[in-house]
Design an enzyme around this catalytic site. Structure first.
Site, PDB file in Angstrom:
ATOM      1  N   HIS A  96      27.533  44.063   9.390  1.00 52.89           N
ATOM      2  CA  HIS A  96      26.231  44.344   9.149  1.00 52.89           C
ATOM      3  C   HIS A  96      25.613  45.463  10.009  1.00 52.89           C
ATOM      4  O   HIS A  96      26.007  45.641  11.062  1.00 52.89           O
ATOM      5  CB  HIS A  96      25.163  43.336   9.340  1.00 52.89           C
ATOM      6  CG  HIS A  96      23.764  43.530   8.842  1.00 52.89           C
ATOM      7  ND1 HIS A  96      22.821  44.096   9.390  1.00 52.89           N
ATOM      8  CD2 HIS A  96      23.085  43.241   7.667  1.00 52.89           C
ATOM      9  CE1 HIS A  96      21.593  44.214   8.794  1.00 52.89           C
ATOM     10  NE2 HIS A  96      21.686  43.699   7.666  1.00 52.89           N
ATOM     11  N   GLU A 166      24.679  48.857   1.751  1.00 52.11           N
ATOM     12  CA  GLU A 166      23.398  48.909   2.358  1.00 52.11           C
ATOM     13  C   GLU A 166      23.262  50.166   2.903  1.00 52.11           C
ATOM     14  O   GLU A 166      23.640  50.351   4.196  1.00 52.11           O
ATOM     15  CB  GLU A 166      23.318  47.998   3.523  1.00 52.11           C
ATOM     16  CG  GLU A 166      23.196  46.439   2.873  1.00 52.11           C
ATOM     17  CD  GLU A 166      22.423  45.786   4.252  1.00 52.11           C
ATOM     18  OE1 GLU A 166      21.319  45.008   3.895  1.00 52.11           O
ATOM     19  OE2 GLU A 166      22.866  46.033   5.323  1.00 52.11           O
ATOM     20  N   SER A 215      15.470  46.348   1.835  1.00 47.91           N
ATOM     21  CA  SER A 215      14.458  46.306   1.377  1.00 47.91           C
ATOM     22  C   SER A 215      14.268  45.660  -0.034  1.00 47.91           C
ATOM     23  O   SER A 215      13.337  46.156  -0.654  1.00 47.91           O
ATOM     24  CB  SER A 215      13.454  47.567   1.457  1.00 47.91           C
ATOM     25  OG  SER A 215      13.544  47.954   2.703  1.00 47.91           O
ATOM     26  N   GLY A 236      16.942  40.756   3.169  1.00 46.39           N
ATOM     27  CA  GLY A 236      16.595  40.424   4.586  1.00 46.39           C
ATOM     28  C   GLY A 236      15.094  39.752   4.742  1.00 46.39           C
ATOM     29  O   GLY A 236      14.997  38.556   4.443  1.00 46.39           O
TER      30      GLY A 236
HETATM   31  P1  PGA Z   1      15.823  43.990   4.399  1.00 43.49           P
HETATM   32  O1  PGA Z   1      17.084  43.666   5.080  1.00 43.49           O
HETATM   33  O2  PGA Z   1      15.765  43.248   2.985  1.00 43.49           O
HETATM   34  O3  PGA Z   1      14.776  43.503   5.392  1.00 43.49           O
HETATM   35  O4  PGA Z   1      15.803  45.200   4.248  1.00 43.49           O
HETATM   36  C1  PGA Z   1      18.320  43.451   4.538  1.00 43.49           C
HETATM   37  C2  PGA Z   1      19.425  43.410   5.491  1.00 43.49           C
HETATM   38  O5  PGA Z   1      19.325  44.168   6.633  1.00 43.49           O
HETATM   39  O6  PGA Z   1      20.413  42.644   5.516  1.00 43.49           O
END
Ligand code: PGA
Length: 254
Positions: A96, A166, A215, A236
């Site tokens: 991650h 991501e 997001s 997240g």
């Molecule tokens: P987010 O996080 O949905 O808050 O952007 C995603 C993640 O980092 O796994």
């Protein structure tokens, strides 16, 4: 292939009371919902892993947010893949961007984590993605992360790996300029797919789920998952609100 919706709870639920409240409301939300084409995975903080594993039946799988690569020994503060597996988890996140950024995890370490996860039968969710400065030249970053993190991972094992695209610039953002378009995501998916086909051949490559993270909310779930043909999402912030998380699952279920 069922779609995968992964909730990354990050470093939240700071007391037993909060944890119990979360579990209660999650179970309430999931009852009677039409999400039969979806596999839900929740990745709680390590201290809550066992409680999460004991709380859900087949409907919800559990994953860890991190693992170490050794099985046991003098590695103060670390948790081994076998411990995670024996607690009842099925998945683990690996690579991650927050771990790359705050704990300086590199591709070589992530590769070791993937190896050790697969060895004990955990399914690793490998996160790859470019940061803001590389937004334009993202493909080189993604390919080099894949090359290094998947080094020596065999064709027989690759179907148990999930790849999560991501883009680092899209994580936890409120700014719509920071949401990739369906086209951006589809291009990243094609880069990943092409890499997998070249390394593992068509048959194996098509067994690998490619999901999107960054997001994700119910407002953009369609654009970031269904429109670009992704196999699921990594959520997240919104995974902390069971109502929202299940809403995302329902949208993706179609
Ligand atoms: P987010 O996080 O949905 O808050 O952007 C995603 C993640 O980092 O796994």
């Amino acid at each position: 292939m069922s779609k995968l919706i992964v909730g990354n709870l990050k470093m939240n639920l700071i007391s037993l009371l909060e944890r119990e409240g979360y579990l209660k409301s999650f179970k309430k939300e999931i009852i009677g919902k039409k999400i039969k084409n979806i596999q839900i995975v929740l990745c709680p903080p390590m201290i809550h892993l066992e409680a999460f594993c004991k709380s859900f039946g087949k409907k919800v799988s559990i994953g860890s947010q991190n693992i170490f690569w050794e099985r046991s020994g003098s590695f103060t503060g670390e948790i081994s893949p076998s411990m995670v597996k024996n607690a009842g988890a099925e998945y683990t996140l690996a690579g991650h961007s927050e771990r790359r950024r705050y704990f300086r995890e590199d591709n070589n370490e992530i590769n070791l984590k993937l190896f050790s996860a697969l060895k004990v039968g955990l399914k690793p969710i490998l996160c790859v993605g470019e940061n803001k400065s590389a937004r334009e030249g993202g493909s080189a970053v993604i390919v080099s992360q894949l090359e290094n993190c998947l080094e020596k991972i065999s064709g027989a094992k690759i179907e148990n790996v999930i790849i999560c695209y991501e883009p680092v610039w899209a994580i936890s953002s409120n700014n719509p300029d920071h949401f990739p378009t369906a086209d951006d995501i589809m291009s990243a998916k094609l880069i990943i797919k092409k890499f997998l086909v070249k390394k593992y051949g068509n048959k194996n490559a098509h067994k690998v789920k490619i999901i999107y993270g960054g997001s994700v909310s119910s407002l953009i779930a369609k654009e970031v998952c269904l429109d670009p043909g992704m196999d699921g999402v990594l959520v997240g912030r919104e995974s902390l609100v069971p109502y929202e998380f299940i809403k995302i699952a329902e949208i993706i279920n179609g």
